[in-house]
Scaffold this motif. Structure first.
Motif, short mmCIF file in Angstrom:
data_model
loop_
_atom_site.label_atom_id
_atom_site.label_comp_id
_atom_site.label_asym_id
_atom_site.label_seq_id
_atom_site.Cartn_x
_atom_site.Cartn_y
_atom_site.Cartn_z
N GLY A 38 46.25 39.13 34.58
CA GLY A 38 46.36 37.94 35.20
C GLY A 38 45.77 36.92 33.95
N PHE A 39 45.83 35.60 34.29
CA PHE A 39 45.10 34.70 33.62
C PHE A 39 43.90 34.59 33.89
CE2 PHE A 39 44.76 30.10 32.98
CZ PHE A 39 45.31 29.65 31.59
N TYR A 40 43.17 34.98 32.75
CA TYR A 40 41.71 34.94 32.60
C TYR A 40 40.90 35.91 33.55
CZ TYR A 40 41.22 30.41 30.40
OH TYR A 40 41.08 29.49 29.40
N GLU A 41 41.71 37.10 34.27
CA GLU A 41 41.12 38.02 35.09
C GLU A 41 40.31 38.83 34.64
OE1 GLU A 41 42.72 40.94 38.67
OE2 GLU A 41 44.36 40.02 37.17
N ALA A 42 40.42 39.26 33.27
CA ALA A 42 39.61 40.06 32.88
C ALA A 42 38.19 39.63 32.38
CB ALA A 42 40.02 40.76 31.43
N GLU A 43 38.29 38.40 31.60
CA GLU A 43 37.16 37.67 31.52
C GLU A 43 36.23 37.19 32.72
OE1 GLU A 43 40.14 36.62 28.25
OE2 GLU A 43 40.14 36.62 30.35
N LEU A 44 36.95 36.75 33.75
CA LEU A 44 36.46 36.60 34.97
C LEU A 44 35.58 37.66 35.74
CD1 LEU A 44 38.57 33.89 36.60
CD2 LEU A 44 36.22 33.34 35.57
N SER A 45 36.45 38.51 35.70
CA SER A 45 35.52 39.77 36.24
C SER A 45 34.35 40.37 35.68
CB SER A 45 36.71 41.11 36.28
OG SER A 45 38.08 40.78 36.96
N GLU A 46 34.44 40.16 34.45
CA GLU A 46 33.21 40.74 33.68
C GLU A 46 32.27 39.52 33.57
OE1 GLU A 46 31.66 41.07 29.20
OE2 GLU A 46 33.80 41.51 29.45
N LYS A 47 32.57 38.16 33.47
CA LYS A 47 31.52 37.04 33.29
C LYS A 47 31.21 36.20 34.41
CE LYS A 47 33.02 36.27 28.42
NZ LYS A 47 33.61 35.40 27.17
N LEU A 48 32.29 36.45 35.56
CA LEU A 48 31.71 35.82 36.81
C LEU A 48 32.36 36.66 38.06
CD1 LEU A 48 30.80 32.98 37.82
CD2 LEU A 48 33.26 32.29 38.12
N PRO A 49 31.39 37.82 38.22
CA PRO A 49 31.86 38.65 39.39
C PRO A 49 32.00 37.97 40.74
CG PRO A 49 29.65 39.29 37.97
CD PRO A 49 30.16 37.96 37.70
N CYS A 50 32.79 38.58 41.43
CA CYS A 50 32.91 37.95 42.52
C CYS A 50 33.56 39.16 43.68
CB CYS A 50 34.40 37.01 42.55
SG CYS A 50 34.93 36.47 44.14
N LEU A 51 33.07 38.65 44.86
CA LEU A 51 33.59 39.63 45.92
C LEU A 51 34.78 40.07 46.24
CD1 LEU A 51 32.77 40.93 48.94
CD2 LEU A 51 33.34 38.58 49.79
#
Length: 178
Positions: free
Chosen positions: A1-14
């Motif tokens: 997905g769009f930015y999914e890998a970066e967000l999962s690493e750099k901005l963890p979410c529930l």
């Protein structure tokens, strides 16, 4: 997905960010159904909108507490943007309630403040996401517990349902008094 890998690493979410995209899309549909299709009418869309908005605000809060790189410049910048948008959106929501049901109801003021409520959160959240992806800084380390999440999510759903029931009761009482 769009930015999914970066967000999962750099901005963890529930939740996984792909789920967040689906929830945000559904929130847009529920908000449209409540605020446009069912404007000034009694409808379950208002309850669905309130419950889903409560869950998303809780997740936003969870990301602010656990997902930012606290102790770094990037984390401080993210927190400043997140807190500013959080406070601004809540203030706009309160003002929209006052404009709708306060001493001097005004449809124009309600539309203005409620539109700000719908705009401030997404703009702030998008800024936090962009800072996470493009601004250098340490990756936050997670220290979350599953039991804490379950309690937070269930509490948020309960609060949303109670808020919806309260609003339904207040609006029906106001209709009977007119």
């Amino acid at each position: 997905g769009f930015y999914e890998a970066e967000l999962s690493e750099k901005l963890p979410c529930l939740l996984p960010w792909s789920w967040m995209a689906v929830l945000l899309f559904l929130q847009g549909c529920a908000s449209f159904a409540a605020d446009v299709h069912s404007l000034a009418k009694s409808s379950w869309w208002h309850a669905a909108d309130a419950v889903e908005a409560s869950v998303l605000v809780a997740i936003y809060t969870e990301v602010m507490v656990f997902g930012l790189g606290h102790g770094s410049f990037r984390g401080l910048l993210q927190l400043a943007v997140a807190l500013s948008s959080y406070a601004g959106a809540i203030m706009a929501f309160i003002q929209s309630r006052r404009a709708r049901t306060g001493e001097n109801p005004s449809p124009e003021a309600y539309a203005y403040w409620h539109t700000l409520w719908h705009a401030i959160f997404p703009i702030g959240a998008a800024a936090v996401v962009l800072i996470s992806v493009y601004f250098p800084g340490p990756v936050p380390q997670s220290s979350r517990s599953a039991a804490g999440y379950c309690c937070a999510v269930l509490g948020t759903i309960a609060a949303g349902l109670l808020w919806s029931a309260y609003n339904s009761f207040v609006s029906r009482s106001a209709e009977k008094n007119q």
